[in-house]
Design an enzyme around this catalytic site. Structure first.
Site, PDB file in Angstrom:
ATOM      1  N   HIS A 127      -5.078  16.264  18.292  1.00 41.76           N
ATOM      2  CA  HIS A 127      -4.735  16.695  16.935  1.00 41.76           C
ATOM      3  C   HIS A 127      -3.407  17.424  16.939  1.00 41.76           C
ATOM      4  O   HIS A 127      -2.994  18.002  17.942  1.00 41.76           O
ATOM      5  CB  HIS A 127      -5.836  17.574  16.341  1.00 41.76           C
ATOM      6  CG  HIS A 127      -6.138  18.814  17.122  1.00 41.76           C
ATOM      7  ND1 HIS A 127      -6.845  18.800  18.310  1.00 41.76           N
ATOM      8  CD2 HIS A 127      -5.859  20.120  16.872  1.00 41.76           C
ATOM      9  CE1 HIS A 127      -6.975  20.042  18.758  1.00 41.76           C
ATOM     10  NE2 HIS A 127      -6.381  20.857  17.911  1.00 41.76           N
ATOM     11  N   PHE A 128      -2.747  17.357  15.809  1.00 43.43           N
ATOM     12  CA  PHE A 128      -1.484  18.049  15.582  1.00 43.43           C
ATOM     13  C   PHE A 128      -1.709  19.149  14.560  1.00 43.43           C
ATOM     14  O   PHE A 128      -2.468  18.974  13.611  1.00 43.43           O
ATOM     15  CB  PHE A 128      -0.416  17.082  15.056  1.00 43.43           C
ATOM     16  CG  PHE A 128       0.144  16.188  16.115  1.00 43.43           C
ATOM     17  CD1 PHE A 128       1.359  16.481  16.726  1.00 43.43           C
ATOM     18  CD2 PHE A 128      -0.528  15.041  16.506  1.00 43.43           C
ATOM     19  CE1 PHE A 128       1.889  15.657  17.706  1.00 43.43           C
ATOM     20  CE2 PHE A 128      -0.012  14.205  17.483  1.00 43.43           C
ATOM     21  CZ  PHE A 128       1.200  14.517  18.081  1.00 43.43           C
TER      22      PHE A 128
END
Length: 145
Positions: A107-108
């Site tokens: 995830h960012f």
């Protein structure tokens, strides 16, 4: 958790993607899902995940899935900027527990930065108000084209 290992299908992001846990959704298409971080480092902190890859980190994701994911990150970052008008934006992601990763689904983080307002520490702040997260999600979503 190290950089190597098996994907855990019951991680919190997998549960969100399956609709088993609620979230303040910002954006969704066939490949990308973006939602508000419930432990935000700043007002408007958004998380962006791949819907198609089960990579735990950047080292494991398939090139095609990464391309679609990073385009989604850019799209949501632009919308965050347009909706919230921060003075800066931090886009980051962590690989492995030693790097600060706490959920092992790639995830960012999109973290708005505001002049004179300190950004909280990763995974150490309090839980945000669900109503406020829903309002922020709606404002950012309205800016996605």
């Amino acid at each position: 958790m190290s950089l190597e290992g098996a994907y855990e299908h019951d991680n919190i992001f997998a549960k969100i993607l399956r609709g088993e846990l609620p979230c303040a959704k910002v954006f969704e298409d066939a490949h990308v899902f973006a939602f508000m971080d419930v432990f935000p480092q700043s007002k408007g902190h958004v998380l962006v995940v791949s819907k198609t890859s089960r990579a735990r980190n950047l080292l494991e994701i398939e090139p095609q899935a990464l391309q679609l994911l990073i385009l989604g990150v850019q799209r949501v970052t632009r919308a965050t900027q347009a909706a919230l008008q921060p003075d800066g934006l931090t886009v980051t992601q962590f690989n492995g527990a030693e790097a600060g990763q706490t959920v092992f689904h790639l995830h960012f983080h999109i973290i708005p930065n505001y002049a004179g307002v300190a950004v909280g520490r990763h995974a150490q702040g309090g839980m945000a108000d669900a109503g406020e997260l829903a309002q922020l999600a709606k404002a950012i979503a309205a800016q996605i084209s």
